[in-house]
Design an enzyme around this catalytic site. Structure first.
Site, mmCIF file in Angstrom:
data_model
loop_
_atom_site.group_PDB
_atom_site.id
_atom_site.type_symbol
_atom_site.label_atom_id
_atom_site.label_comp_id
_atom_site.label_asym_id
_atom_site.label_seq_id
_atom_site.Cartn_x
_atom_site.Cartn_y
_atom_site.Cartn_z
ATOM 1 N N SER A 165 0.820 -1.215 0.000
ATOM 2 C CA SER A 165 0.000 0.000 0.000
ATOM 3 C C SER A 165 0.854 1.265 0.000
ATOM 4 O O SER A 165 0.331 2.361 -0.165
ATOM 5 C CB SER A 165 -0.922 0.013 1.219
ATOM 6 O OG SER A 165 -0.162 0.078 2.418
ATOM 7 N N CYS A 166 2.159 1.097 0.195
ATOM 8 C CA CYS A 166 3.069 2.242 0.189
ATOM 9 C C CYS A 166 3.187 2.846 -1.211
ATOM 10 O O CYS A 166 2.789 2.242 -2.201
ATOM 11 C CB CYS A 166 4.450 1.825 0.672
ATOM 12 S SG CYS A 166 4.489 1.255 2.382
ATOM 13 N N ILE A 167 3.769 4.031 -1.264
ATOM 14 C CA ILE A 167 3.994 4.728 -2.524
ATOM 15 C C ILE A 167 5.489 4.958 -2.724
ATOM 16 O O ILE A 167 6.217 5.287 -1.783
ATOM 17 C CB ILE A 167 3.285 6.097 -2.534
ATOM 18 C CG1 ILE A 167 1.779 5.917 -2.658
ATOM 19 C CG2 ILE A 167 3.806 6.999 -3.654
ATOM 20 C CD1 ILE A 167 1.270 5.503 -4.013
ATOM 21 N N GLY A 190 0.399 1.888 -3.782
ATOM 22 C CA GLY A 190 -0.964 2.130 -3.334
ATOM 23 C C GLY A 190 -1.891 0.946 -3.520
ATOM 24 O O GLY A 190 -3.105 1.114 -3.615
ATOM 25 N N GLN A 224 4.078 -5.119 6.824
ATOM 26 C CA GLN A 224 4.345 -3.695 6.660
ATOM 27 C C GLN A 224 3.038 -2.909 6.560
ATOM 28 O O GLN A 224 2.861 -1.871 7.198
ATOM 29 C CB GLN A 224 5.181 -3.500 5.396
ATOM 30 C CG GLN A 224 5.433 -2.068 4.979
ATOM 31 C CD GLN A 224 6.262 -2.023 3.718
ATOM 32 O OE1 GLN A 224 7.406 -2.464 3.715
ATOM 33 N NE2 GLN A 224 5.701 -1.513 2.645
#
Length: 223
Positions: free
Chosen positions: A70-72, A133, A202
């Site tokens: 989900s990180c960018i 994302g 994470q």
């Protein structure tokens, strides 16, 4: 007679080493700067891995890579200065404090842009490629970490008037992203969503962080 050791018998550290790799490993990292350097056998070049909360800026075509749930990861490039960089943030903002960390979007973007400018880039000639994302954890769609991260970075870049020339965001896939900072070339590989154990851990940590306190595009190269 001089005997030479066959390549397959030499230590891997000898095979996969180079003066540039040793030079990179000898760097003293700045706060938040990535420091995990290695030789990438697929691309046959020196590489650095960006971990959550880190960034890296360079003006030679080493490989900058990261893996996202989900990180960018925002990849910025200045075509005039031939310098580029990548960050990896977990959340749009820190909420109740601790915003001076690369884990959070606002600080991560400022840090990346400032380091780019120190190496000769100009805000006027920056362009961006955006990745990540993904909704990689089923049953957590109500928290929308990936959507929030994506909305944040797109709004940030629009406000800063940095054009987004390509992106691969949202959906359900974890992603591996590779970026070459001197040429601006970026590639993304969508990973199988079935067993991204490290990314799940994470993203669960990130999701807990964004719960309310009272609850306790363009073209992208594939490889």
């Amino acid at each position: 007679m001089t005997l030479t050791t066959p390549a397959f018998n030499r230590p891997s550290s000898t095979l996969n080493s180079s003066p540039r790799l040793e030079q990179l490993k000898a760097r003293v990292p700045k706060p938040g700067e990535a420091s995990f350097f290695f030789y990438d056998a697929h691309f046959k070049t020196e590489a650095v891995k960006i971990l959550p909360g880190e960034y890296f800026v360079y003006n030679e075509d080493v490989l900058i890579m990261t893996t996202l749930g989900s990180c960018i990861a925002a990849c910025l490039w200045d075509r005039n200065a031939k310098v580029g960089g990548m960050n990896h943030f977990m959340l749009p903002d820190a909420g109740d404090g601790g915003a001076d960390s690369g884990r959070y979007g606002s600080y991560a973007m400022e840090l990346l842009i400032n380091e780019m400018m120190k190496k000769g880039a100009s805000r006027m000639t920056l362009e961006a490629k955006v990745f990540g994302g993904g909704a990689v954890i089923s049953g957590m769609s109500t928290i929308n970490v990936g959507e929030r991260n994506t909305a944040f970075v797109m709004d940030y870049l629009k406000t800063e008037r940095i054009p987004v020339v390509s992106k691969d965001v949202l959906e359900i896939y974890p992603r591996k992203v590779c970026f070459f900072p001197a040429s601006g070339k970026a590639m993304v590989k969508r990973l199988a969503p079935t067993n991204p154990d490290a990314l799940v851990a994470q993203d669960r940590a990130a999701a807990k962080r964004v719960l309310p306190q009272n609850t306790g595009g363009g073209s992208v190269d594939l490889f």
